[in-house]
Design an enzyme around this catalytic site. Structure first.
Site, PDB file in Angstrom:
ATOM      1  N   ASP A  96       0.825  -1.183   0.033  1.00 26.57           N
ATOM      2  CA  ASP A  96       0.008   0.052  -0.226  1.00 26.57           C
ATOM      3  C   ASP A  96       0.991   1.216  -0.044  1.00 26.57           C
ATOM      4  O   ASP A  96       1.928   1.177   0.433  1.00 26.57           O
ATOM      5  CB  ASP A  96      -0.959   0.126   1.152  1.00 26.57           C
ATOM      6  CG  ASP A  96      -2.214  -1.003   1.196  1.00 26.57           C
ATOM      7  OD1 ASP A  96      -2.147  -2.045   0.345  1.00 26.57           O
ATOM      8  OD2 ASP A  96      -2.951  -0.889   2.015  1.00 26.57           O
ATOM      9  N   ASP A  97       0.047   2.366  -0.316  1.00 29.10           N
ATOM     10  CA  ASP A  97       0.656   3.739  -0.133  1.00 29.10           C
ATOM     11  C   ASP A  97       1.715   4.275  -1.155  1.00 29.10           C
ATOM     12  O   ASP A  97       2.198   5.086  -1.466  1.00 29.10           O
ATOM     13  CB  ASP A  97       1.227   3.939   1.261  1.00 29.10           C
ATOM     14  CG  ASP A  97       0.420   3.920   2.303  1.00 29.10           C
ATOM     15  OD1 ASP A  97      -0.941   3.543   2.134  1.00 29.10           O
ATOM     16  OD2 ASP A  97       0.796   4.260   3.396  1.00 29.10           O
ATOM     17  N   HIS A 152      -5.920   2.837  -3.963  1.00 33.17           N
ATOM     18  CA  HIS A 152      -5.782   3.211  -2.425  1.00 33.17           C
ATOM     19  C   HIS A 152      -6.530   4.535  -2.118  1.00 33.17           C
ATOM     20  O   HIS A 152      -5.643   5.185  -1.250  1.00 33.17           O
ATOM     21  CB  HIS A 152      -4.343   2.894  -2.071  1.00 33.17           C
ATOM     22  CG  HIS A 152      -4.336   2.768  -0.583  1.00 33.17           C
ATOM     23  ND1 HIS A 152      -4.963   1.777   0.199  1.00 33.17           N
ATOM     24  CD2 HIS A 152      -3.161   3.201   0.178  1.00 33.17           C
ATOM     25  CE1 HIS A 152      -4.473   2.170   1.445  1.00 33.17           C
ATOM     26  NE2 HIS A 152      -3.635   2.742   1.636  1.00 33.17           N
ATOM     27  N   HIS A 166      -5.222   9.380   0.278  1.00 41.95           N
ATOM     28  CA  HIS A 166      -5.051   8.366   1.408  1.00 41.95           C
ATOM     29  C   HIS A 166      -6.158   8.854   2.221  1.00 41.95           C
ATOM     30  O   HIS A 166      -5.803   9.173   3.546  1.00 41.95           O
ATOM     31  CB  HIS A 166      -3.770   8.296   1.777  1.00 41.95           C
ATOM     32  CG  HIS A 166      -3.574   7.128   2.650  1.00 41.95           C
ATOM     33  ND1 HIS A 166      -3.824   6.943   4.127  1.00 41.95           N
ATOM     34  CD2 HIS A 166      -2.956   6.098   2.372  1.00 41.95           C
ATOM     35  CE1 HIS A 166      -3.461   5.671   4.536  1.00 41.95           C
ATOM     36  NE2 HIS A 166      -2.995   5.152   3.467  1.00 41.95           N
ATOM     37  N   HIS A 201       4.155  -1.935   3.239  1.00 47.01           N
ATOM     38  CA  HIS A 201       4.268  -0.548   2.537  1.00 47.01           C
ATOM     39  C   HIS A 201       5.366  -0.309   1.971  1.00 47.01           C
ATOM     40  O   HIS A 201       6.445  -0.215   2.454  1.00 47.01           O
ATOM     41  CB  HIS A 201       3.979   0.499   3.487  1.00 47.01           C
ATOM     42  CG  HIS A 201       2.564   0.312   4.165  1.00 47.01           C
ATOM     43  ND1 HIS A 201       2.365  -0.461   5.276  1.00 47.01           N
ATOM     44  CD2 HIS A 201       1.417   0.717   4.185  1.00 47.01           C
ATOM     45  CE1 HIS A 201       1.118  -0.609   5.714  1.00 47.01           C
ATOM     46  NE2 HIS A 201       0.501   0.466   5.095  1.00 47.01           N
TER      47      HIS A 201
END
Ligand SMILES: [Zn+2]
Length: 242
Positions: A58-59, A109, A113, A200
């Site tokens: 993620d991210d 995603h 965020h 991440h």
């Protein structure tokens, strides 16, 4: 005379023990060999199928660390799933192209965020659509999967999108402990077949941990797949489009 009697009695006792062991099948050597062969069983032999597990990141993308991860995954023949934030895609086109070329699944995603449960409907919808458009512009494909930041989402929003929500089952909190060995150990200890691992790729330690995890779990017989290949999982909330 007395000594000979003792020897005979001892022999009779040993013979009786051997007969009892033979009748009840409790020969110690036999038991030990069963135990050893169980311990040596590969996890994939237990159900007759190859256990699958999914790595998710993620991210990202990160201009600093993601390319190292992609190189490491390719070397190991591993496909993963990347949930990208829209704002990072604008300056990571080359990396997103490589993800697609290498066969990884690219998911959404949100753009900045956001917490989808705490954001107004229109704004949340725009965050998802803008990110889908940014990914489609580079890959030519609209993403099918959405990983909601913080695992929170709005039911109404989900009903109106044709995307599937992907949660996770193994979270080593790699953002908190920036130590590759600690993160890798946590994941290796708790991963079971069908798990979805959350990492991440914006942290160098997480990238190093991911490659350690792959090496260790592959040696235990695990196969790394993308989230669309994790079957019957309650971690993926699928939208039924009729
Ligand atoms: Zn996130």
């Amino acid at each position: 005379m007395k000594k000979t009697t003792v020897v005979i009695v001892t022999e009779v006792i040993i013979l009786c023990i051997l007969i009892i062991c033979f009748i009840f099948g409790k020969v110690p050597d036999n038991k030990e060999s069963v135990k050893t062969s169980e311990a040596n069983l590969n996890i994939s032999d237990m159900k007759g199928t190859i256990p699958r597990v999914a790595l998710t990141f993620d991210d990202g993308p990160s201009t600093k660390y993601t390319e190292k991860l992609l190189k490491g995954l390719k070397k190991r023949g591993v496909k993963a799933t990347f949930f990208l934030t829209g704002e990072r895609i604008s300056y990571s086109e080359k990396i997103v192209k490589r993800m697609k070329k290498d066969g990884h699944v690219i998911g959404n995603h949100t753009y900045t965020h956001i917490d989808l449960a705490k954001t107004g409907y229109n704004e949340a919808k725009k965050e998802i659509e803008d990110t889908n458009n940014a990914i489609k512009e580079i890959t030519g494909e609209k993403p099918k999967f959405l990983r909601p930041p913080y695992g929170d989402w709005n039911e109404k929003l989900l009903e109106e999108t044709d995307m599937s929500i992907v949660l996770w089952s193994v979270d080593p909190e790699d953002w908190k402990d920036r130590n590759a060995d600690v993160v890798a150990k946590r994941v290796i200890k708790s991963t079971r077949p069908g798990d979805i691992i959350l990492l991440h790729d914006i942290f160098g330690t997480s990238v190093d941990a991911a490659l350690k995890i792959v090496d260790e779990l592959q040696s235990k017989g695990y196969q790394f797949v993308t989230v669309d290949q994790i079957e019957d999982s309650n971690l993926i909330k699928k939208q039924v489009v009729e």
